[in-house]
Design an enzyme around this catalytic site. Structure first.
Site, mmCIF file in Angstrom:
data_model
loop_
_atom_site.group_PDB
_atom_site.id
_atom_site.type_symbol
_atom_site.label_atom_id
_atom_site.label_comp_id
_atom_site.label_asym_id
_atom_site.label_seq_id
_atom_site.Cartn_x
_atom_site.Cartn_y
_atom_site.Cartn_z
ATOM 1 N N GLY A 11 0.827 -1.220 0.000
ATOM 2 C CA GLY A 11 0.000 0.000 0.000
ATOM 3 C C GLY A 11 0.849 1.252 0.000
ATOM 4 C CB ALA A 12 4.166 1.900 -1.269
ATOM 5 C CB SER A 13 -0.353 3.883 -4.379
ATOM 6 O OG SER A 13 -1.452 3.629 -3.533
ATOM 7 C CB SER A 140 -5.298 1.686 14.121
ATOM 8 O OG SER A 140 -6.052 2.815 14.502
ATOM 9 C CE1 TYR A 153 -8.496 0.501 9.732
ATOM 10 C CE2 TYR A 153 -8.725 1.528 11.889
ATOM 11 C CZ TYR A 153 -8.024 1.368 10.708
ATOM 12 O OH TYR A 153 -6.854 2.062 10.494
ATOM 13 C CB ALA A 155 -12.106 -7.029 15.074
ATOM 14 C CE LYS A 157 -5.433 -1.209 10.618
ATOM 15 N NZ LYS A 157 -4.248 -1.440 9.759
HETATM 16 P P1 NAP Z 1 -4.897 5.221 2.427
HETATM 17 O O1 NAP Z 1 -4.395 6.589 2.168
HETATM 18 O O2 NAP Z 1 -6.337 4.924 2.213
HETATM 19 O O3 NAP Z 1 -4.000 4.197 1.557
HETATM 20 C C1 NAP Z 1 -4.272 2.823 1.633
HETATM 21 C C2 NAP Z 1 -3.211 2.063 0.865
HETATM 22 O O4 NAP Z 1 -3.527 0.659 0.983
HETATM 23 C C3 NAP Z 1 -3.199 2.400 -0.611
HETATM 24 O O5 NAP Z 1 -1.863 2.452 -1.043
HETATM 25 C C4 NAP Z 1 -3.932 1.229 -1.242
HETATM 26 O O6 NAP Z 1 -3.420 0.898 -2.520
HETATM 27 C C5 NAP Z 1 -3.569 0.086 -0.302
HETATM 28 N N1 NAP Z 1 -4.535 -1.016 -0.384
HETATM 29 C C6 NAP Z 1 -5.856 -0.987 -0.090
HETATM 30 N N2 NAP Z 1 -6.404 -2.194 -0.329
HETATM 31 C C7 NAP Z 1 -5.407 -3.000 -0.771
HETATM 32 C C8 NAP Z 1 -5.328 -4.346 -1.199
HETATM 33 N N3 NAP Z 1 -6.406 -5.157 -1.206
HETATM 34 N N4 NAP Z 1 -4.141 -4.851 -1.587
HETATM 35 C C9 NAP Z 1 -3.047 -4.069 -1.597
HETATM 36 N N5 NAP Z 1 -3.044 -2.768 -1.222
HETATM 37 C C10 NAP Z 1 -4.212 -2.248 -0.819
HETATM 38 O O7 NAP Z 1 -4.602 4.758 3.916
HETATM 39 P P2 NAP Z 1 -3.617 5.344 5.040
HETATM 40 O O8 NAP Z 1 -4.370 6.300 5.851
HETATM 41 O O9 NAP Z 1 -2.322 5.742 4.443
HETATM 42 O O10 NAP Z 1 -3.437 4.041 5.947
HETATM 43 C C11 NAP Z 1 -2.345 3.155 5.810
HETATM 44 C C12 NAP Z 1 -2.377 2.167 6.962
HETATM 45 O O11 NAP Z 1 -2.328 2.878 8.202
HETATM 46 C C13 NAP Z 1 -3.639 1.317 7.016
HETATM 47 O O12 NAP Z 1 -3.335 0.012 7.448
HETATM 48 C C14 NAP Z 1 -4.483 2.025 8.048
HETATM 49 O O13 NAP Z 1 -5.401 1.157 8.659
HETATM 50 C C15 NAP Z 1 -3.420 2.495 9.009
HETATM 51 N N6 NAP Z 1 -3.829 3.620 9.850
HETATM 52 C C16 NAP Z 1 -4.222 4.796 9.292
HETATM 53 C C17 NAP Z 1 -4.590 5.842 10.127
HETATM 54 C C18 NAP Z 1 -5.045 7.178 9.606
HETATM 55 O O14 NAP Z 1 -5.502 7.993 10.405
HETATM 56 N N7 NAP Z 1 -4.926 7.454 8.324
HETATM 57 C C19 NAP Z 1 -4.582 5.660 11.512
HETATM 58 C C20 NAP Z 1 -4.185 4.450 12.035
HETATM 59 C C21 NAP Z 1 -3.794 3.444 11.196
HETATM 60 P P3 NAP Z 1 -4.133 1.330 -3.923
HETATM 61 O O15 NAP Z 1 -5.340 2.133 -3.619
HETATM 62 O O16 NAP Z 1 -3.085 2.068 -4.659
HETATM 63 O O17 NAP Z 1 -4.425 0.058 -4.580
#
Ligand code: NAP
Length: 246
Positions: A11-13, A140, A153, A155, A157
């Site tokens: 998920g590095a996009s 998280s 979510y 559960a 995490k």
């Molecule tokens: P985001 O901006 O929505 O990005 C999610 C990333 O996950 C995208 O690169 C997406 O790839 C990839 N992804 C989604 N479904 C996938 C699949 N089936 N296979 C492979 N890749 C997949 O999310 P973020 O906020 O950066 O969150 C990243 C991580 O941090 C997550 O695990 C999230 O639960 C955790 N987190 C986030 C927050 C927050 O406040 N943002 C807080 C706590 C934890 P594509 O769309 O390019 O395919």
């Protein structure tokens, strides 16, 4: 600090995963970043290139075993065994349990939790052979404290935290560490759609008084991947502006 390391970041996009890929790359590591789309994979490659980082993007879906196995096989064949695995890909499908659809439960558990089982299984044998590995799972803060409307979510995490400690015990003797980073509320696509009132309410619970940045989280991952954390395993590093103690 991470020269000669090969890092696989799911998920590095965009968002946190993108910041992690760039931050690890700036420490000299070679980065393989994944996205579910070719457009996302291309963007990862361009972005690494623009930052003078060695690496590329690949298309991989963490919910598909075949996709993971093919990617891991190709990466090992062309670059060698990844020494660092960052399980970052994740999604939300929020809703009160009373109204939650089975598909919303299943897809969140599959994408956020079972994916980590799949990736670790695919990489563990080669990491054990190399007698070195750094596995970092992105959990998280809500996995530690819960959140109404996010039972699926939370559960997933919380599950990651138990998984992290169990695997850490299983592979410690092979010099593989397994840790989690638990971000608080970070400014990414995932949180951008929150309503203003929700945002205000959230901010009132964060002692540092702001949402985190993706780079705040990335720096914690760099630490856990680096030699500075050689004696850290089975831990959760909380990066949340203080909201866990609030
Ligand atoms: P985001 O901006 O929505 O990005 C999610 C990333 O996950 C995208 O690169 C997406 O790839 C990839 N992804 C989604 N479904 C996938 C699949 N089936 N296979 C492979 N890749 C997949 O999310 P973020 O906020 O950066 O969150 C990243 C991580 O941090 C997550 O695990 C999230 O639960 C955790 N987190 C986030 C927050 C927050 O406040 N943002 C807080 C706590 C934890 P594509 O769309 O390019 O395919």
């Amino acid at each position: 600090m991470l020269k000669h390391q090969i890092c696989l970041v799911t998920g590095a996009s965009r968002g946190i995963g993108h910041a992690i890929a760039v931050a690890l790359g700036r420490q000299g590591a070679t980065i393989i970043g994944t996205s579910t789309s070719q457009k996302g994979a291309n963007y990862i490659g361009e972005s690494l290139n623009n930052n003078d980082i060695n690496g590329f993007g690949v298309v991989m879906d963490v919910t598909e075993k075949q996709s993971i196995d093919t990617t891991v096989h190709d990466v090992i064949a062309t670059h060698g065994t990844p020494s660092v695995l960052v399980n970052n890909a994740g999604i939300t499908r929020d809703g009160l349990l009373m109204r939650m659809k089975d598909t919303d439960w299943d897809v969140v558990i599959d994408t956020n939790l079972k994916s980590v089982y799949r990736l670790c299984k695919a990489l563990l044998r080669p990491m054990m052979k190399a007698r070195f590995g750094r596995i970092i799972n992105i959990s998280s803060v809500v996995g530690a404290i819960g959140n109404a409307g996010q039972s699926n979510y939370c559960a997933s995490k919380s599950g990651l935290l138990g998984f992290t400690m169990s695997l850490a015990r299983e592979v410690a003797a092979r010099n593989i560490t397994v840790n989690a980073v638990a971000p608080g509320f970070i400014d990414t696509d995932m949180t951008r759609n929150l309503e203003q009132t929700q945002k205000q309410q959230l901010l009132s619970q964060i002692p540092l008084g702001r949402l985190g940045t993706a780079d705040d989280v990335a720096q914690a991952v760099v630490f856990l991947a680096s030699p500075m954390a050689n004696y850290v395993t089975g831990s959760t590093l909380h990066v949340n502006g203080g909201m866990l103690m609030a």
